[in-house]
Each structure stands twice: as C-alpha cells, then as structure tokens.
Design an enzyme around this catalytic site. Structure first.
Site, mmCIF file in Angstrom:
data_model
loop_
_atom_site.group_PDB
_atom_site.id
_atom_site.type_symbol
_atom_site.label_atom_id
_atom_site.label_comp_id
_atom_site.label_asym_id
_atom_site.label_seq_id
_atom_site.Cartn_x
_atom_site.Cartn_y
_atom_site.Cartn_z
ATOM 1 N N GLU A 264 38.193 25.950 40.120
ATOM 2 C CA GLU A 264 39.537 26.779 40.449
ATOM 3 C C GLU A 264 39.010 27.873 41.310
ATOM 4 O O GLU A 264 38.170 28.603 41.070
ATOM 5 C CB GLU A 264 39.908 27.315 38.955
ATOM 6 C CG GLU A 264 40.985 28.078 38.901
ATOM 7 C CD GLU A 264 40.942 29.526 38.929
ATOM 8 O OE1 GLU A 264 40.997 29.967 40.043
ATOM 9 O OE2 GLU A 264 40.549 30.278 37.893
ATOM 10 N N CYS A 301 42.718 35.701 39.538
ATOM 11 C CA CYS A 301 43.152 34.594 40.589
ATOM 12 C C CYS A 301 44.576 34.398 40.504
ATOM 13 O O CYS A 301 44.964 33.881 41.290
ATOM 14 C CB CYS A 301 42.463 33.368 40.031
ATOM 15 S SG CYS A 301 42.633 33.146 38.202
#
Length: 527
Positions: A264, A301
């Site tokens: 990720e 994120c």
C-alpha cells in the site's frame, strides 16, 4: 524493559554488529536505547524457523489460532502505560493518538480471531460426483483456501501499531495460518520490540510453534532485501512510499520463484467539489477540510492532497475560506527529522513550479521537526500539462485545481494515477448531473466517499483499503478489514479424495458447521 535485541522465534538475539537508536522528534534528540540490527545469520534463522513452524501452524484449528490472536491483544493491552510512553517518545504523536491506535490494533486482532473461529473464510466449495453423467462421468471436486507460507511484514513509519509489528498485515497472515517475520521500522524499534514481546509471550502461552513469529531490527534496507530474496519467504506485506514498495515488488518478481507483494503506497486522494455544494456550504466544507489536511500532521495515506472544482465564485470563496481556516490550526510535530526535511523539500519544490500559486502558508516560526501547513492553487490546464503537479507531498499540504468546466474536470480525473480514495462533495441530487465524473473517479480509486473526508479508515468487512497502482500493487485486495486475509491464501482442489482424508472444511458431515457452496447452493448442511 527495552533490550534492543531481535526476536528470532521465541528467543532474543543480538549477534549483529550494527547498532542504531531511535529519535524523539518532539524533543529533537536521540532516545536512549541502542538496537542491534539483525545479522545475515539471524535473518536466515528466523526464516528457517518460520518455514519449519509453517508445517505445524498451518494445521492448527481455527479455535487455536483465534486463541493465539486474542492472547496477543491481551498481552499488548497488558503493556499498559509503558507502550504508550515509548510510542510517544519515538513518534512525537500525542498520547490520545497512541491510545486510539492501540485500541484499533487490538480490535483488528480480535476481529480476525472471530473470523477464523467461524471457519467460513476458507470459501469451501463442493461439487459432488455424478457417475451417470454423459458423455463422461463427473468427478467429485472440493476446493478451499490454504495458507501460502511465511510472510515478511514491513512496519510502517506513520502507524507504529496498527500497520506495523502486530498490525493488519501480521494479524491477517497469522489468522490464515502463515508465520510472520517482521522487519521492524527503524523509527519506532522500541515500540516494535514491546509489541513483539507481547506476541512471543502469547505464542508461548498458547503453545504455538517456535518460529511462528520473529521481529528483526533494521536501520536501512539490507534486512528487508534479504528477507524478500529468501526462498522460504512466500509473500510480503508493506505500507510506505511508492519508491520503497515498487523496489520490493521488483525484487520479489525477479526471484527464481516470484512471490506476491501486497504494498500500500502513495495516494493524493482527490476530492471533487460540485458547484451547488460550494455555493451553499463552501465555508463549512473549508473548515472541515482544513482539519482533515492537517490531521496527524498530514501523515496519513488518506490525506486529501488534491481538491478539484469548476472555476466560479463559489470555488474562489472556498479557497479563501480554506486558506483562512488552515492557518488558524496550530502546527504539529512530524514523525522524524527525515520526514520533516523531505516535507520541506517537497513543499518547496512544488512551490517552485511556475504555475503554482500559494493560497495559504503558516507564517509563524515553528519548532524543529514541526510542519508548516500550506494550500496552493493551480489552473486545470496547467495541471494537465505538468505531471510533476500530480506528485504527493507527504504532510499537511493540499493543492486546489481550478477547472474551466466539467469536461476539463473529468479529463483531469481520468488522467490521475490510481488512488486509495476519491471523494465527491455534493448537494442533494446534484451528483446525478455528473455521471461521467462519478464513473471516472470510480475507475481510479478503491473507496468512493460521498460528503465526507478521506481521513479515517474504518476497520470492518466492507472497507476497501487499496486501489489501482500506485495506490497499491494489487487493487483486488484490501489491507484493512477481515478480507485482508485473502492476500495470504491460495485455492486448492481435491478430486475424488477419500472423505476421511479430506480437510475438516470439506468433509461430507461438515464437522466445522461452516457455510459451504455445495453444488451451487450455499448451505451449512452435511452431505
């Protein structure tokens, strides 16, 4: 309580010659504990133990694994104030954030415990034989998911608990029956050691095999490289930068036996502001987004790094309100001097692009390692021409793009790289007038948000945390929620296998009582 040693299976070890320390960014000084980077021998021993443990661990029952996961959560909580204090010393983050992340970590572990206890996650499928079928008899076929082997998990810089030592990657891998070797993040090695001690204690208490878990210290990239290249590692979990994730992906693909890397990585999480919503509630949304951009010093994120709208008076008013609101927020500490320096460099580089105009900049002097939040504005035509404007600035920074019309807005969305999230701010029924924009955004993201903010990732089965590359290396999977377990398993079919030799999940009498797909029908019944 902090030894600075590695956990190689159940034992602590410090054979390596390289020593490093973590850093307190808030006080701007080194922490006291020395850590021993794992040696080649310790890495090899940890992976070998994991491989040996795999033979036993993969065959543990769902109840046994559930007991292990719950015991890990219990032991993490038993660390009490010590874990919180060390977390804060290594991150500069506030106590409330530490306690919230600890709660999330333990919730994840217990959620996976419930999943493997129920048993249905193996997706058992049975197609019974038909010897009378013409022109050829039909065989008996039964399929289920099985674990793939030892997993290397890389701790994340921005989530020392929830995405690191006992975070979602580790919890989901252990739940599936895969041993885990963690490469501890060098910025929070003490936090990692405390959590690792809890996992090892839980493993011993629940009689899990030695090697089911190891924790290796690392100050650079060498330990991670050796782990990914080791032939007995069968999968990788990573949360971090595009550069780091892509390097691991390429390394794993170049092996004689390529293995999956579930990374990720970067995301600027576009936010689409529709005109009517801005006209009616522009100031309200500006205040909400000022908080979202600066939350956690922008080190999520899911930080909203790109805001898009059609150029009109409503968008101009929003930009002004956002600029006013964001500078009212007190700056906060970043995770490390290195991250703070990179933020300042990225911010300065973006401001140096000729098309970029500064809308808001925190003007006061800030302490060392504290970030000055900023908002910049660029025209849509310039954003389309300059791919450098599409890059993530990791920190409390956001770019507003003024599009000349809905057509240009759609073109920009279609040209974006893959993202974790995409948000649309709309008044009631307004979104129905922009189907092309919705479709374009859906094609670029893993999670579509309506009238909200991307920051905040709920841990539940319906959460999708992953998106088209480079948001993640495989958009079919999530890094959050119980379905994250699907990354560490593969399907195996048994053809015409004697019932007594089948796994429990596939036997005729369904001893586990799980839901199975039998001849196309979902049922808990025995055959």
């Amino acid at each position: 309580m902090i030894t600075g040693k590695n956990y190689v299976g159940h034992r602590s070890s410090s054979n390596g010659k390289k020593v490093f320390k973590t850093f307190n960014p808030k006080l701007n000084l080194e922490n006291e504990w020395p850590f021993y980077e794992a040696s080649k021998e310790e890495i090899h021993e940890a992976v070998t133990l994991a491989w040996e443990a795999f033979g036993e661990f993969r065959n543990t029952t769902g109840n046994q694994r559930a007991g292990f996961l719950r015991k890990i959560a219990d032991e993490i909580e038993a660390l009490g104030a010590t874990l919180i204090e060390v977390y804060c010393q290594e991150t500069g983050l506030p106590e409330g954030r530490a306690m919230g992340e600890r709660g999330r970590t333990c919730f994840q572990l217990r959620s996976f415990a419930e999943l493997v206890e129920s048993g249905s996650w193996v997706s058992a499928s049975i197609d019974t034989a038909d010897s009378d079928r013409k022109p050829a008899p039909k065989p008996d076929l039964r399929k289920m998911m099985v674990p793939i082997g030892p997993i290397a998990v890389f701790g994340a810089s921005n989530f020392p608990l929830a995405y690191s030592t006992a975070g979602g990657d580790t919890a989901s891998a252990l739940a599936s029956g895969c041993p885990v070797v963690v490469k501890s993040h060098p910025m929070h090695a003490a936090t990692g050691e405390l959590v690792a001690s809890a996992i090892v204690k839980a493993a011993k208490a629940t009689q899990m095999p030695n090697g089911v878990f190891s924790n290796l210290n690392s100050s650079g990239i060498e330990v991670g490289e050796q782990l990914v290249k080791h032939p007995k590692i069968k999968g990788v979990g990573f949360t971090g930068s595009i550069v780091g994730g892509r390097a691991l992906f390429d390394m794993a693909s170049a092996r004689d036996e390529p293995i999956p890397v579930f990374a990720e990585m970067g995301s600027i999480n576009p936010v689409i502001l529709l005109p009517k919503a801005l006209k009616n509630k522009g100031q309200e949304w500006a205040k909400i987004y000022a908080s979202s951009i600066t939350l956690g010093t922008g080190q999520f994120c899911t930080n909203p790094g790109l805001i898009l709208g059609v150029s009109d008076a409503g968008l101009d008013d929003f930009i002004q309100s956002l600029a006013e609101e964001i500078v009212r927020i007190e700056p906060s500490c970043m995770l490390s001097p290195g991250i703070s320096k990179r933020y300042a460099e990225s911010r300065s580089k973006m401001l140096g692009e000729g098309e970029v105009n500064l809308a808001a900049d925190y003007a006061e002097v800030v302490a060392e390692n504290y970030a000055k939040q900023a908002v910049v504005v660029v025209e849509g035509v310039d954003f389309l021409k300059n791919p450098r404007l599409h890059q993530e600035v990791f920190g409390p920074f956001s770019m507003v793009v003024r599009c000349k019309d809905a057509g240009e807005l759609e073109t920009i969305i279609r040209g974006l790289e893959g993202q974790l999230t995409g948000t649309i701010i709309s008044e009631e029924n307004e979104i129905e007038n922009f189907p092309n924009i919705v479709n374009a955004l859906q094609n670029r993201v893993g999670r579509l948000i309506f009238n909200g903010v991307p920051t905040g990732v709920e841990v539940c089965p319906s959460m999708q945390h992953g998106g088209p590359y480079p948001a993640s290396t495989d958009s079919r999977f999530t890094a959050v929620g119980i379905h994250a377990i699907q990354r560490w398993v593969r399907p195996v079919s048994y053809q015409n296998w004697p019932d007594k030799l089948l796994p429990e999940a596939l036997k005729n009498d369904n001893p586990l009582g799980i839901e199975r797909l039998v001849d196309g029908v979902l049922t808990n019944n025995s055959l």
